[in-house]
Each structure stands twice: as C-alpha cells, then as structure tokens.
Design an enzyme around this catalytic site. Structure first.
Site, PDB file in Angstrom:
ATOM      1  N   ASP A  98     -48.230 108.815 -27.391  1.00  0.00           N
ATOM      2  CA  ASP A  98     -48.807 109.633 -28.465  1.00  0.00           C
ATOM      3  C   ASP A  98     -48.591 108.952 -29.808  1.00  0.00           C
ATOM      4  OD1 ASP A  98     -49.787 111.492 -30.145  1.00  0.00           O
ATOM      5  OD2 ASP A  98     -48.616 113.183 -29.361  1.00  0.00           O
ATOM      6  N   HIS A 126     -54.891 118.935 -29.996  1.00  0.00           N
ATOM      7  CA  HIS A 126     -54.292 117.627 -30.152  1.00  0.00           C
ATOM      8  C   HIS A 126     -55.016 116.628 -29.261  1.00  0.00           C
ATOM      9  CE1 HIS A 126     -51.246 114.949 -31.500  1.00  0.00           C
ATOM     10  NE2 HIS A 126     -50.683 114.763 -30.323  1.00  0.00           N
ATOM     11  N   CYS A 157     -54.873 113.201 -35.598  1.00  0.00           N
ATOM     12  CA  CYS A 157     -54.529 112.758 -34.247  1.00  0.00           C
ATOM     13  C   CYS A 157     -55.697 112.117 -33.518  1.00  0.00           C
ATOM     14  CB  CYS A 157     -53.977 113.916 -33.443  1.00  0.00           C
ATOM     15  SG  CYS A 157     -55.080 115.326 -33.354  1.00  0.00           S
TER      16      CYS A 157
END
Lengths: 343, 694
Positions: free
Chosen positions: B486, B470, B426
């Site tokens: 995202d 994250h 991520c």
C-alpha cells in the site's frame, strides 16, 4: 327465477321479522346487528393481498409489517364499527302527518348506551338522514322524512340504521320495525264551484236560513264562537248571547259533506274535502265534516282541522297490523303492490 | 302542511346527489401525500415533484373555492402532457424505480378529479400502496416511522370523511386510532414473527436507475477522492472475536487488472447472471470467533467486501476466485452476509501460468517514459521483492504528499505524479505503483475497496463509510503469492493507522463540502454521540426487523421447542388469525351480555306482560303501557294503582333521555312494582275469587 327471488325475499324478511320484533323502540345488540365490508372494504382486502404478495416477492419485511398492521386494523375496525351501533336504542317518538306524495316527518330518538354512536345514518327507502352523533349516555332527537305515496296510514316496514364509522371500510346496520303509523292526508284538490255557492251568501240570507231552520240547536255563547253565529236579535231582546248550531244538517255551509259530490271518485272527493278543510281553516271558519260512518262536529281551530284531515286520511283504511311484514303507504310499498297487480 | 315540517338535527341528503369531500379530510390526505413523497424525493425527477405540488395545491385551492377544478378537456390535456414528459424521462426503461415514479404521477393526476368520497377512497388505496413501494427504497427506522405516520394521517382523513361534523375530530381520531393500534399490536407482532417467509413467487429485479454512491469497477486517478467527500455508510461489520487492528482493516472489493490509457478496469467484465430468487439474509446463530457479519447498504452491484483470507459462510455470497466474493443477486436492498477468516487456507501458491502472468503485466504501449525508465533501473538492480521495497522507500523518504486536492495531471499522469507534482490521493499512488511494478516485470494489480472502519455506539460493530474507500496494490512474488503493498501507508501512515480524518487534519479538507454530515464535526462530542446512537438503533432495526427473513425466522423457530418448519408456521399463522378473530368475538359477546344486563328493563316489561296474560288481560300489540294498565285495573281492581304507577314508569323510561344510571334504577323500581302486583293479585284471588276469563 322471479319465483325463487320472491321466495328468498320472503324468507329473508321473515327471518328479519323473527330477529327484530315489531316495536317502536329497539335496542341494538349482537343479536340484531349485521356487519359486512363495504365496497371500499372489499377493495381494501384485495389491496392487502397485493401488498402481501409484494412483500413476499421483494422479501421486504417492512411491507409485511405494514400489511399485517393494516389487516389487524381492519379487524379492529370491525369491532369498533359494531360497537358504534351496539347498545344504541332507536325509538320512534312520533310518527308524523303530512300530505300524500310529500315526505312525512317521523321523529326518532337515538339514545346511546355505554359507547357513543357516531356518524349514524337513518334511512327509509331513498330518504336518508346522516351524520347523527350521540355521545355515550346521551340521546338525540332527529327527524327523518319518510316519503308517502298515497293517502292513508304510513308505516315503513323497516327503518334502517347504519354506521360506517370510523373508516368506511365496514358497515354495521340493523332495523327498527315500528308499530306506530304516520298518516298521509289526501292531497288537496280545489273543489268545484258548486259547493262554494252553498257556502257563499250574505249575512241576511244566512240569518233567514238560520231562522227558518227547525233543528237549529241553540246554545250559550262560549269562547271561540264566531260573532256571525251569535243571534244578535235575541241578544237585543234578552241580553243573552246565544249561538245557533246545526246538527247533521246536509248541504249546510258549515258542513263539509262526502255526499256533496255525486258521481265523483272516492279519492277525489276526499281530496276536495281536504282542500275545503284547508280553506276553512285559513278563513278561520267554523265547519264540521261528514263522512259515511263518521261525523265530526262543527268547530274551529287548528286542532279541529287536524282531526278532520286525519279522518279524511284514514277513512276506509285498516290500521296496519303488527304481523304484517309490509310497508304501508311508502313509495316502494305502492310500487310493489302495483307491480304485483300487473303480474 | 309546512307547520308540520319538523326540525332537523342531522343532514338530510335525500336531495343532495353530489357528495363533496370535507375540507378536514382533504388536509389529511394532502399531508399524507407530502410525507410519502419525502422518502422518494432524491429519486424522483424534479419536474414530477413540482407537478405533484402544483396539482395538490390546485386541488386545495379549489376546496376553498378560490379556483375551479379543470374541466374534462383541460384535465385530459394536463394528463397527456405529464405522461408525455414521463415517457420522455423514462425512455423505455422499465424498472421498479420508474414504476414507482409512475405511481407518484398517478396520484398527482388523481388530485384533479378528487370530487366524491369514492375518489377519496381511490386515493387512499393508491397512497397505501405508495407507502409499501417506499419501503422498497427506504428501510431506515426514521423512514419507517415517517411512512407509518403518513398511514396514520390517511386513517385520520378517513375518519373525518366519515364523520365530517364531529366536534374535536382530530384529537378523538388520533385517540381512537392509537387505541386500535395498541389493541391490535400483539397480533401484528405475532403475525410478523410467525408468518412463514416464503421464497419469492417469481423473480423480481429491483434495479433502480438511481446512481448510488460507492466504488465503481473502473478507476481513474481522481475517482476515489470524490468518494472521500461522502460520509454515507457503506457497510457495518460485527466480529465474532476481536476486530483486527485498524491498519489491517482492508476490505477487498474488486481487482482492476487492465490499464486502459489512464483508466484501470477489470479485464473480464463479470458476465451477466440472472438474479436468483435468493433470500437476502445471510447467516444465523451466534458468530464464531473468526467469523464476521457484514450488513451492507444497497449498491445495486454484485460485489461483496471481505477481509483477506476469507471464506463464505452464508449462502447468499460465493467465492468468485482471487479471494473475492460475489452476491447471487445484485444488492438492491440492504444485505447481510457472513464470512469467516481462515488464515490457514492460504490460496494456492503455485506458479502463475504464462497467460495469467501476461495479464498482470499488461501496460499501454506508450506513455510515461520516465516511469518506465525508473522501473528498468530498479529491475536491473534488484530482485522483485526488493524492487517493491525500493519503491516504497522512495515514497516514504521523498517529499510525496497525500492530498484530497491533487493538481490536474492530464498527460503522462504517472510521470507527473512520481517526478513533478508528487501530490496525489490513494488512487493516484496505487495506479502509479502498479504501473512501475508492471514495467519492472513484476505481476501486479490494483485492488479497490475500503480501508478502516470506526467503532459504532457501544463498540458493537464497525461502521465503514464511503470516505474509507481506498485503492492499493497487490504484487505477485515467487513463493509468497499475492502480497499486499500500500503506497498510501508509506506516504501517509496516519491514513492507514487512524483514518482519513487524521490524515487530512493538517490540510483541513476532510468532508469539506458535506456540511450536513455529522462526521464532519468530529469535535462536537454530543453530535457524534447522537449520530452514533441513531446509527445503533438503525443497525438493530436493520438486523432484526428489516432483516427478519427466511433464515432468521427458521433460526428463531429452531430455538423453540418442537421442530417448527414452514408447514408448522403456516398452521401457527392460521391459528393466530383464528385466535384473534375468536378473541374479538368473545369480547363482543361479553359486551352483548353486558347489554343484556342493561336490558333487564325489557325483561321486567315482558314479565309484566306475562302477568297480565295470567290475570286474563291479553296484551294487544301496539298498545301503550297506560292503556294496558287501564284494562288490567278494570279486570283486577286490586292492582289498579300499582299497575298505573308501573305504566307511568315505563312511559317515563321510554320518553325521557335515559342515562346509564337511571337505566338500572328504573329496572329495579319496576321489578319491585311487579312483585307488589303479583302479591296483590294473589291476595285478591284469595279474598275475591273472580273467575278468570279464558
């Protein structure tokens, strides 16, 4: 300063005297048990305070919890320590006998009531006996050596009984104020030669002396008489075993006499006599003891010996009275008396 | 007079000055020390643990006589060496952490001079305080139980020290201790509840030097994948209403707006603020349906994690702008705070000022030419919101992979990720996307925090773990303000919908290095269940015991009738202590009365003494019962027999081992005899009136 201290000491001792009457047996209860934190207990209290402050400053609930738990435990321990002593009976079974300057063994019985008494300590002055455990409903006999300082009656004013169980953070204590007194014999000092001469001598010489003795008391032989004492000539004549006995004869080898040491200090005389008694006992000889105002018939054996020693020990001494809030014959008592005389 | 020397039942210590520590007591002390070291093991330097083990072992061997304790010189030498090493390790940092280490060192050194009972007590005190210090670092229920067990060991040790030769001392010791604890428990609980929780007396920063796992305020491409290997708990959340869907569980923590080479960081480093003296608990009462409670593990940082559009409810957090929340003091212990979601209160939609706009468009002057080229193409072709969509589509449709095992991309990382390797975690994608948006002229920023959270036992709360860490992107769109984007959701939707476990199912890299983590073994239902149950117990422990602080107390008190404030609490506490002492006093008074009843024996004897006095026979002190009976018999022949039996009974009572049963019997018998004597005396007086001697 010293004056005030003395007054406080006397008041304290009177107060204890009222709380704990003089008796050879004492049951410990709320009324006569004292309880205070020990040094470690005081430090523990301070530690708890520091922990509480730590808990407050760091807003830490678990430190609060720990502090409260330990604090409650401390209070619980107070109860436990008190109960450890409460209900216990301390009995002076036998006040012992021994030589002056030695530790004289006193026999005690510790009996537990409903609760057991664990890790009990008995103490007089600097003599201690610790680690006495008495399960509930049982009793134990223990011997506590009590230091004696001088000839005479030996009676500590207070015998301390103490326990710090379970954690040693608190101590509960009380006293037994015994009525019975032990006895300290004079310390034996070898007597001068002069006397041993009198005692020495051949059988023939003795025989002659015996024969020439007007007031020799003749009596039938009985068990325990020494063979030298038997009038063998008479036995040969009549077949009767007759033994010669002397009554109150001074200077006789069978009599140990207080007056045989002119000019010697009383205590030293008694020490000489104690030594002679021990010597005679060792030889198994027959002897009597003559003290001013008291005479002990000639006899043999350990019981007789003990009786003589005891007579020597308490000669001229007054037995301790119950009212006296004083120790008799212990080291501290003698030192205290000396200090008072100096003052 | 050796023949008179008696027998000894106890230990006479009149001439044994050295009081050595009994072996049994030492075992408990060393055992307790080992237990108390456990909670600190991962904090303490290894050499200190080793030194403690060696020193305690030395002391133990010395106890059994196998080695000797060191003399003064050697002892001083050891002490100096260890303190020097300690100073070298600490390097002048003075924190609670180093202080605690020093405490451990002190205990270690003390072992070598533990010879007398006094030293034992010194160690006892230090260890008790050490256990309090442990609570500063570990507050979980298992650690608490361990610490209390260590305290128990210490108290057993004290009992052994005070009665070393008591048979069966261990069992009876635990029993005694247990009973004592049970008896005092109500007082402890009441004190805990009612003792007023004051504000700290002075400010105490508790920053430990220990590296905590958790997100940090900088992000390099590989950072978060390290965190993904940890199943440690980050925080737990309880919702007043229904928890949001999994895909909406974005816990914002930090905004990284400055790209420094490959590293994203905060442009304005948060200024240092003196830690406030503020209660750690936050929020009381039931949760409203839009509120949620977060119980966060210590991070030593000031940032709090929140859902979007939140507002501070509890006092210990404040709104730091940009929809982020900060604590008033670093979270050096577990901290609970309360927030509310207020979607109506959307943040200001006004224009970004040129300066702020500049800030969110910042990029390093060179590097990643291909990414810049792509951005230029997109910017030329599309409006900003379409640029965002285009990039997401690219992520979704091309062969991008979400992986915990990304390749190394040392130079022009964004280019390498976007055009060559196409494999990343991520942090890689968030960084790359922000780069492209900024290059395309769209103000954007990296947000890091956590995404996800699994239900705890009984669905009472969500558990967010470190592997939920994250990173994502927020872009500024005209008229809409900051919008969350995202890239991970485009590449690996399962990560956002179900969590990392699902996302990594194929790769098999989920927690691949954490063999001890229960979460690694998701297929073992039993293990999962047990782990969650333990977590639940710990949660309630944290919530209600560890977290019972000023506001919780006030809240609890406000539910009681009558207004209870700080002062009333003080009164209640004082009353409680007084009450406890009173109860203790009453109990012992009762047992004294029981003792008095037992002592009916003495009463009978003194009754007899009175009778003798009345009969004209004064009691002499110190007289044996037999002698008194003889004199009484002489003076009053009528009672001679009874008096003698009476005396014999008294004697046998004193000189036989009394038992509780015989005690009462003896007393009863004596009372009967005394009555008989009184009767005989009366009758004797009637028939034979002897003048009484005064």
């Amino acid at each position: 300063m010293g004056m005030i201290k003395k007054i406080i000491k006397r008041r304290w001792s009177n107060w204890i005297g009222r709380r704990i009457p003089r008796a050879d047996a004492q049951v410990f209860s709320q009324k006569n048990i004292f309880i205070l934190p020990t040094g470690a207990g005081v430090v523990f209290g301070v530690l708890l305070l520091i922990m509480l402050i730590t808990g407050i400053n760091y807003q830490n609930s678990l430190i609060y919890l720990l502090t409260f738990a330990l604090g409650a435990l401390f209070v619980g321990a107070m109860h436990q320590t008190h109960r450890n002593l409460s209900g216990l009976t301390l009995t002076l079974v036998q006040a012992g006998e021994g030589e002056a300057g030695d530790d004289v063994p006193f026999r005690f019985r510790v009996s537990a009531g409903k609760d057991s008494g664990l890790a009990i300590l008995l103490a007089v002055e600097d003599s201690k006996l610790e680690g006495v455990h008495v399960p509930s409903g049982q009793s134990r006999e223990v011997v506590l050596p009590i230091p004696s300082a001088q000839r005479g009656y030996l009676r500590p004013d207070r015998i301390r009984i103490e326990t710090r169980f379970p954690f040693g953070l608190l101590k509960a204590w009380s006293w037994l104020r015994p009525t019975s007194a032990g006895v300290a014999y004079p310390r034996p000092v070898p007597a001068p030669e002069v006397l041993s001469q009198v005692e020495d001598g051949s059988d023939a010489k003795k025989e002659a002396k015996v024969a020439g003795q007007e007031n020799a008391d003749l009596r039938p032989w009985r068990e325990g008489d020494m063979s030298q004492r038997v009038m063998w000539k008479r036995f040969a004549r009549s077949g009767q075993m007759v033994v010669a006995d002397w009554e109150g004869e001074q200077g006789s080898p069978h009599w140990l006499d207080f007056n045989a040491f002119p000019g010697v200090d009383t205590e030293l005389r008694l020490s000489y006599l104690a030594w002679l008694v021990a010597e005679r006992l060792q030889q198994g000889a027959r002897f009597g003891l003559n003290l001013p105002g008291e005479a002990i018939e000639p006899d043999t054996g350990p019981v007789h010996g003990e009786r003589c020693l005891k007579a020597l020990a308490v000669w001229g001494e007054q037995p301790p009275r119950d009212q006296d809030a004083l120790a008799f014959g212990t080291r501290k008592a003698v030192d205290g008396a000396a200090a008072e005389r100096v003052a | 007079m050796s023949r008179l020397a008696g027998f000894f039942n106890g230990r006479s210590t009149s001439d044994t000055p050295v009081n050595t520590i009994p072996r049994g007591a030492l075992v408990w002390l060393i055992g307790s020390f080992s237990l108390l070291l456990l909670p600190q093991l991962n904090r303490l330097p290894w050499w200190l643990v080793a030194a403690c083990a060696v020193l305690a072992g030395w002391r133990w061997l010395a106890q059994s006589g196998r080695v000797r304790l060191p003399g003064r010189w050697l002892r001083t030498g050891i002490m100096l060496v260890l303190i020097a090493v300690y100073i070298g390790t600490v390097q002048g940092r003075f924190t609670v952490d180093t202080a605690a280490s020093f405490f451990v060192l002190a205990v270690g050194l003390k072992w070598l001079e533990t010879r007398s009972a006094r030293d034992f007590y010194v160690l006892f005190f230090i260890l008790v305080y050490l256990s309090a210090v442990n609570f500063l670092f570990q507050q979980g229920i298992l650690w608490a139980i361990l610490t209390f067990a260590a305290i128990g060991c210490l108290l057993i040790g004290l009992q052994v020290l005070n009665a070393p030769d008591l048979p069966d001392s261990m069992k009876s010791g635990w029993k005694r201790l247990g009973l004592l604890l049970v008896k005092t428990l109500p007082v402890v609980v009441l004190l805990f509840v009612f003792f007023p929780r004051m504000a700290p007396l002075w400010s105490v920063p508790l920053v430990s030097g220990e590296a905590r796992s958790g997100i940090s305020d900088t992000m390099r491409p590989g950072d978060i994948s390290n965190l993904a290997q940890s199943s440690e708990r980050a925080f737990r959340v309880t919702f007043g209403g229904a928890p949001p869907a999994y895909r909406d569980r974005y816990w914002r923590g930090l905004i990284l707006d400055y790209l420094d080479g490959e590293t994203w960081r905060q442009r304005d480093v948060e200024s240092y603020q003196r830690p406030g003296r503020v209660a750690v608990d936050g929020g009381v009462g039931a949760l409203a349906s839009n509120q949620y409670d977060v119980l966060m593990e210590p991070t030593d940082q000031r940032w709090a994690f929140s859902l979007e559009n939140s507002m501070a409810v509890s006092d210990n957090v404040f709104d730091a702008g940009e929809d982020l929340f900060r604590f008033r003091r670093p979270a050096d212990s577990a901290v609970r705070y309360r927030l509310a979601v207020e979607p109506g209160q959307v943040r200001s939609n006004q224009e970004l000022s040129p300066a702020v706009r500049q800030r969110y468009l910042q990029l390093p002057s060179s590097a990643n030419p291909r990414a810049r080229e792509l951005a230029d193409q997109l910017a030329a072709a599309y409006a900003p919101d379409q640029v965002v969509n285009e990039l997401m589509t690219r992520f979704r449709e091309q062969e991008y992979f979400y992986t915990l095992r990304p390749p190394a991309m040392p130079r022009d990382g964004v280019d390498a990720l976007l055009f060559d390797e196409k494999r990343g975690f991520c942090a890689h994608y968030a960084g790359a996307a922000t780069f492209v948006f900024r290059a395309a002229g769209i103000p954007s920023r990296v947000v890091i925090g956590y995404q996800g959270g699994d239900a705890g036992a009984g669905d009472e709360y969500l558990i967010v773990r470190q592997y939920d860490a994250h990173a994502w992107v927020e872009v500024w769109l005209e008229g809409r303000g900051w919008v969350r984007v995202d890239p991970t959701a485009a590449i690996a939707p399962s990560r956002i919908e179900f969590g990392l476990r699902e996302a990594m199912a194929e790769e098999g890299s989920f927690l691949e290095n954490s063999f001890t983590s229960p979460q690694r073994y998701g297929d073992l239902a039993m293990l999962q269940w047990a782990s969650l149950q333990l977590d639940r117990i710990n949660y309630h422990w944290q919530r209600w015991v560890v977290g019972y602080q000023g506001q919780s107390q006030m809240n609890l008190m406000s539910r009681l009738p009558g207004g209870i404030g700080m002062r009333e609490l003080g009164y209640i506490t004082a009353g409680l202590v007084g009450f406890a002492l009173l109860v203790a006093g009453l109990v012992s008074a009762l047992s004294m009365r029981r003792g008095a009843r037992q002592d009916g024996f003495r009463r009978v004897v003194s009754g007899w003494h009175r009778l003798c006095e009345q009969a004209g026979v004064p009691v002499r002190s110190g007289e044996t019962p037999g002698a008194l009976a003889d004199r009484l018999a002489q003076a009053r022949p009528a009672v001679s027999d009874t008096a003698r039996i009476f005396a014999r009974t008294v004697n046998s009572h004193y000189y036989n081992a009394p038992s509780v049963k015989s005690e009462g019997e003896d007393a009863r018998r004596l009372r009967r005899l005394l009555k008989t004597m009184k009767r005989q005396l009366r009758r004797g007086d009637e028939s034979d009136p002897v003048p009484r001697t005064p």
